[in-house]
Design a protein around this motif. Structure first.
Motif, PDB file in Angstrom:
ATOM      1  N   ASN A   1      -0.052  85.839 -51.187  1.00 28.50           N
ATOM      2  CA  ASN A   1      -0.936  86.472 -52.153  1.00 28.50           C
ATOM      3  C   ASN A   1      -1.837  87.520 -51.513  1.00 28.50           C
ATOM      4  OD1 ASN A   1      -2.656  84.877 -50.673  1.00 28.50           O
ATOM      5  ND2 ASN A   1      -3.542  83.794 -52.416  1.00 28.50           N
TER       6      ASN A   1
ATOM      7  N   GLY B   1      -0.310  91.277 -53.237  1.00 27.53           N
ATOM      8  CA  GLY B   1       0.267  90.429 -52.210  1.00 27.53           C
ATOM      9  C   GLY B   1       0.824  91.212 -51.044  1.00 27.53           C
TER      10      GLY B   1
ATOM     11  N   THR C   1      -1.884  88.442 -57.908  1.00 25.39           N
ATOM     12  CA  THR C   1      -1.664  87.225 -57.146  1.00 25.39           C
ATOM     13  C   THR C   1      -2.822  86.257 -57.315  1.00 25.39           C
ATOM     14  OG1 THR C   1      -2.653  88.264 -55.201  1.00 25.39           O
ATOM     15  CG2 THR C   1      -0.252  88.388 -55.418  1.00 25.39           C
TER      16      THR C   1
END
Length: 272
Positions: free
Chosen positions: A250, A224, A150
């Protein structure tokens, strides 16, 4: 399920997803209406012959790979026996059917394997986008074979957030962020957070296990988090596999986004 067995299962399941995606792609028309026959299910949601064909194909293939696993799919009548099974395949043959029908590439074949209600294998295959997201519990996440993670965004200010317009409009009343382009497939909304294309996403109530389970694992393995509106973990393979409002991010944005969403008034969520 030990990792070597899981790895072998992932390879076979991924091959099945690629074949299933090719079946759907034969009826997909980029930028135009699908060549597939279409109709409406009870409740009004659309379905195509591609949805049914992919569902049937995957049920045969995946059931052969792990015969002891139960089955839960958008296009198959639910069987409560799944509740007593350790392993359950969770399948959305085409997540984003409306996108598929209209010629948008944002649709995906989604397959997850649950172990005691937890996703341990996830595949989100988007053939029209030439992308295949995969994850094994504890093994990281990949896009078309390359490891993904992420974004590092840590503030909602300037963050790229996708979701239903009414939810984004409500959030914009008291937070500054960049509204990302609409992503009709819930699974792709999550996997694009996983690969850093966007930073976070909002999901309105009424999403189902098959929309989420595979992409949830991809997202978590990429760093995430997907949670309900109170920050709780998403539970799968319940008697009714329907979810309320969900928040995906994220990881670093999980707490600030949860706080911001908590300020939204009830009733502002709309259908995905």
């Amino acid at each position: 399920m030990t990792l070597p067995i899981a790895g072998e299962l992932m390879k076979a399941a991924c091959e099945s997803c690629l074949e299933a995606g090719a079946l759907a792609l034969d009826l997909f028309r980029p930028g135009a209406q699908t060549a597939a026959r279409t109709w409406s299910k009870s409740g009004g949601s659309p379905v195509t012959e591609a949805d049914i064909g992919v569902d049937t194909f995957l049920r045969v293939r995946l059931s052969a790979l792990l015969p002891e696993a139960a089955w839960l799919s958008e296009e198959t009548v639910d069987d409560a026996l799944r509740l007593s099974h350790r392993f359950v395949w969770v399948v959305d043959p085409i997540d984003g059917t409306r996108a598929f029908m209209s010629g948008s590439p944002d649709w995906a074949v989604c397959v997850a394997l649950l172990d005691a209600g937890e996703p341990v294998l996830g595949i989100v295959h988007a053939p029209a986008c030439d992308a295949t997201y995969t994850a094994l519990r504890g093994g990281g996440a990949k896009r078309s074979g390359d490891t993904i993670q992420t974004s590092p965004a840590g503030s909602l200010a300037g963050a790229r957030i996708a979701g239903p317009k009414p939810m984004l409009d409500a959030l914009a009343q008291f937070e500054q962020f960049e509204a990302a382009a609409k992503i009709p497939s819930l699974a792709l909304r999550l996997t694009r957070i996983a690969d850093g294309t966007i930073d976070a996403g909002l999901i309105s109530s009424d999403a189902r296990d098959w929309d989420l389970a595979a992409a949830d694992l991809v997202l978590s393995e990429a760093g995430g988090r997907l949670s309900d509106a109170t920050g709780g973990a998403v539970a799968y393979n319940r008697p009714t596999p329907v979810h309320g409002m969900l928040i995906a991010s994220n990881g670093a944005l999980a707490a600030p986004l949860l706080h911001a969403v908590g300020r939204l008034r009830d009733g502002q969520t709309q259908s995905v």
